[in-house]
Write an enzyme that holds these catalytic residues in place. Structure first.
Site, PDB file in Angstrom:
ATOM      1  N   TYR A  74       4.947  49.471 -70.917  1.00  0.00           N
ATOM      2  CA  TYR A  74       4.698  48.813 -72.213  1.00  0.00           C
ATOM      3  C   TYR A  74       5.932  48.027 -72.658  1.00  0.00           C
ATOM      4  CZ  TYR A  74       3.212  47.919 -76.955  1.00  0.00           C
ATOM      5  OH  TYR A  74       2.850  47.279 -78.111  1.00  0.00           O
ATOM      6  N   THR A 127      -6.146  19.284 -77.942  1.00  0.00           N
ATOM      7  CA  THR A 127      -7.065  19.998 -78.843  1.00  0.00           C
ATOM      8  C   THR A 127      -6.431  21.235 -79.486  1.00  0.00           C
ATOM      9  OG1 THR A 127      -7.912  21.133 -76.905  1.00  0.00           O
ATOM     10  CG2 THR A 127      -9.146  19.201 -77.644  1.00  0.00           C
ATOM     11  N   LYS A 256      -1.583  26.375 -65.425  1.00  0.00           N
ATOM     12  CA  LYS A 256      -1.633  25.056 -64.755  1.00  0.00           C
ATOM     13  C   LYS A 256      -0.519  24.984 -63.708  1.00  0.00           C
ATOM     14  CE  LYS A 256      -4.028  24.229 -68.702  1.00  0.00           C
ATOM     15  NZ  LYS A 256      -4.206  25.263 -69.751  1.00  0.00           N
TER      16      LYS A 256
HETATM   17  C1  P61 Z   1      -7.434  22.304 -69.695  1.00  0.00           C
HETATM   18  F1  P61 Z   1     -11.095  21.732 -72.942  1.00  0.00           F
HETATM   19  N1  P61 Z   1      -5.637  23.012 -71.053  1.00  0.00           N
HETATM   20  O1  P61 Z   1      -6.804  21.249 -69.494  1.00  0.00           O
HETATM   21  P1  P61 Z   1      -4.105  27.463 -72.736  1.00  0.00           P
HETATM   22  N2  P61 Z   1      -1.390  22.142 -73.498  1.00  0.00           N
HETATM   23  C2  P61 Z   1      -2.008  21.432 -72.533  1.00  0.00           C
HETATM   24  C3  P61 Z   1      -3.137  21.939 -71.943  1.00  0.00           C
HETATM   25  O2  P61 Z   1      -3.733  21.250 -70.992  1.00  0.00           O
HETATM   26  C4  P61 Z   1      -3.655  23.218 -72.362  1.00  0.00           C
HETATM   27  C5  P61 Z   1      -2.953  23.897 -73.378  1.00  0.00           C
HETATM   28  C6  P61 Z   1      -1.843  23.343 -73.921  1.00  0.00           C
HETATM   29  C7  P61 Z   1      -6.837  23.317 -70.562  1.00  0.00           C
HETATM   30  C8  P61 Z   1      -7.675  24.488 -71.046  1.00  0.00           C
HETATM   31  C9  P61 Z   1      -8.419  23.986 -72.217  1.00  0.00           C
HETATM   32  O3  P61 Z   1      -9.766  21.483 -75.197  1.00  0.00           O
HETATM   33  C10 P61 Z   1      -9.399  22.436 -74.300  1.00  0.00           C
HETATM   34  O4  P61 Z   1      -3.385  28.276 -71.729  1.00  0.00           O
HETATM   35  C11 P61 Z   1      -1.450  20.123 -72.132  1.00  0.00           C
HETATM   36  O5  P61 Z   1      -5.434  26.977 -72.291  1.00  0.00           O
HETATM   37  O6  P61 Z   1      -4.167  28.136 -74.066  1.00  0.00           O
HETATM   38  C12 P61 Z   1      -4.848  23.729 -71.829  1.00  0.00           C
HETATM   39  O7  P61 Z   1      -3.174  26.176 -72.918  1.00  0.00           O
HETATM   40  C13 P61 Z   1      -3.430  25.217 -73.877  1.00  0.00           C
HETATM   41  C14 P61 Z   1      -9.552  23.221 -72.028  1.00  0.00           C
HETATM   42  C15 P61 Z   1      -7.849  24.038 -73.461  1.00  0.00           C
HETATM   43  C16 P61 Z   1     -10.043  22.474 -73.086  1.00  0.00           C
HETATM   44  C17 P61 Z   1      -8.369  23.280 -74.524  1.00  0.00           C
HETATM   45  O8  P61 Z   1      -8.516  22.554 -69.157  1.00  0.00           O
END
Ligand code: P61
Length: 474
Positions: A74, A127, A256
């Site tokens: 933990y 988003t 990513k």
């Molecule tokens: C994606 F439709 N991306 O591209 P989390 N910053 C950036 C991202 O690309 C991102 C996050 C922060 C996704 C998942 C996703 O409208 C959407 O780990 C540049 O997903 O929380 C995530 O990181 C957020 C798909 C998120 C979406 C929001 O597919």
């Protein structure tokens, strides 16, 4: 004799996961049941899943080995210290606060830095980033260069900030800009990179106006690939380090670039911010040595971070995206140019010029592609842009795109060929694709859960059969 030598992925495959093929009739029913929203499809009903490159990466043998070594304590997990060391080594920030994924880090930094009435300039919205800024009482202002909003414009760094626009925002809002957010690469623009030259200029401005610069480092290694190819021929690892050194901190979705299936972190250089973040993480995510991740997840992220900045890996990763993009472009299919780092983005306005933006052309195109072949893609247009929180009006982005995001190390060139063939076939029948209207819309991030239904189309050149029967839309 070939003039160009072929290249291949710098890995071989040790484990495979079967995928399922379905009939067109089956998919017509599935997409209808999913309210014409590809997020609401079951993955069992998907053949090639290009919805996202987020958390869908294939992990390496070293990452899986790390999973077995994860320390699930933990408090004070050994795996956290591995993660912390990897972040410090590769990105160079001093303090690391783990979070369950990227939006966890966005939530925390927004809550710490933003006061009601503040303004956050950035290079195109994302988003979740924008929503957390708004929920903290702030307002996002787009200061990306205008070329980013033009799909066919081949500017090599479409993620760049318009320096004049940024300076105007900084000058007009003294004491109300807590930070500038800079994404590398820019997801909503098509995975477009920023140049180091532009980042340096942004850095100078933020110093002059005494505001912080926070990087969205989610795909910074992909950005560095483009810097290497187009700006400065240096190793990706060195470029990543330089980009981060020009900023005060970053939010990261480890799903990513870092090749993991879950995870994220906030990293900063300021001790005071780090302390506040460590305090906040225990409220929303978990203890400051796991932040919502299990020990094995942290281990996988730590190993993935190192793998993500290897030149061979990144050349193959972006190379696969470009293979698909060049094929589609070669056939005259309208896509965002230049092809970006994590996916190919179809220009739905040019693809379906007969469908007005109010009828969600990109959403409709994504549904049509799924119906054609079981390839799942994602809308990145007016549905994703959502509504202005003050007026309730729909944001109407100039970019109306369908994203084909390529998970890292998952699909083969043959999968790219099948995908390209399907897009071509949909393109050839594009006149038959109509628009949609929304029947259900949740309050936040509506694109994830919205439901839609087809709006009937009138065909310009109906076949005899179509003259007799009601038009099938998708
Ligand atoms: C994606 F439709 N991306 O591209 P989390 N910053 C950036 C991202 O690309 C991102 C996050 C922060 C996704 C998942 C996703 O409208 C959407 O780990 C540049 O997903 O929380 C995530 O990181 C957020 C798909 C998120 C979406 C929001 O597919």
């Amino acid at each position: 004799m070939p003039t160009k030598r072929s290249w291949a992925e710098p890995y071989k495959i040790k484990m495979v996961e079967p995928v399922r093929m379905t009939t067109r009739e089956y998919r017509e029913r599935a997409i209808e049941e999913a309210g014409y929203n590809t997020f609401l499809l079951r993955s069992d009903d998907v053949y090639i899943d290009l919805l996202t490159d987020s958390g869908t990466n294939a992990m390496s043998d070293r990452q899986w080995a790390g999973m077995m070594l994860g320390d699930e304590a933990y408090a004070g997990s050994r795996s956290f210290y591995h993660l912390e060391a990897a972040v410090q080594r590769v990105y160079g920030y001093k303090y690391v606060i783990p979070t369950h994924q990227g939006r966890g880090a966005e939530h925390i930094i927004s809550k710490i830095l933003i006061q009601p009435g503040d303004v956050m300039p950035g290079n195109m919205y994302f988003t979740t980033t924008r929503l957390h800024q708004e929920l903290a009482g702030g307002r996002f202002v787009d200061v990306i260069i205008p070329e980013a909003h033009e799909p066919a414009n081949e500017h090599p760094f479409k993620g760049n900030v318009d320096l004049q626009k940024l300076e105007d925002v900084l000058r007009k809002n003294p004491k109300h800009v807590p930070y500038v957010s800079m994404a590398a690469t820019v997801n909503m623009a098509g995975g477009q990179p920023i140049s180091i030259e532009n980042l340096r200029a942004v850095r100078d401005l933020t110093r002059r106006y005494n505001v912080l610069l926070i990087l969205d480092a989610t795909r910074v290694a992909e950005n560095a690939y483009f810097n290497q190819q187009r700006e400065c021929d240096r190793p990706i690892a060195a470029i990543v380090r330089e980009i981060c050194s020009l900023t005060d901190g970053c939010t990261m979705s480890a799903k990513k670039d870092p090749l993991a299936n879950i995870g994220g972190f906030l990293a900063v250089n300021d001790q005071d911010i780090a302390e506040k973040a460590r305090n906040m993480v225990v409220i929303y995510e978990g203890l400051h040595t796991y932040g919502g991740m299990s020990g094995r997840d942290m281990e996988a992220v730590a190993v993935g971070i190192d793998e993500s900045v290897q030149d061979d890996h990144m050349h193959a990763r972006v190379g696969q995206v470009h293979y698909l993009g060049e094929k589609l472009h070669g056939w005259g299919i309208p896509i965002v140019l230049p092809v970006g780092g994590h996916g190919v983005f179809l220009d739905a306005r040019a693809f379906l010029p007969h469908v007005p933006q109010e009828q969600y052309p990109a959403q409709s195109l994504a549904a049509a592609i799924y119906t054609d072949s079981g390839v799942r893609t994602m809308e990145r247009g007016i549905v994703s842009a959502g509504r202005d929180p003050e007026t309730g009006e729909e944001h109407k982005p100039r970019l109306e795109l369908v994203r084909l995001a390529i998970p890292r190390r998952v699909y083969t060139q043959a999968h790219m060929d099948v995908t390209a063939d399907s897009i071509l076939s949909v393109y050839e029948g594009r006149e038959r694709i109509g628009g949609l209207r929304i029947t259900y819309e949740p309050k936040y991030l509506r694109f994830f859960q919205a439901r839609l239904t087809p709006v009937p189309v009138e065909l310009k050149h109906p076949s005899k059969e179509e003259q007799l029967a009601p038009v099938r839309l998708i």
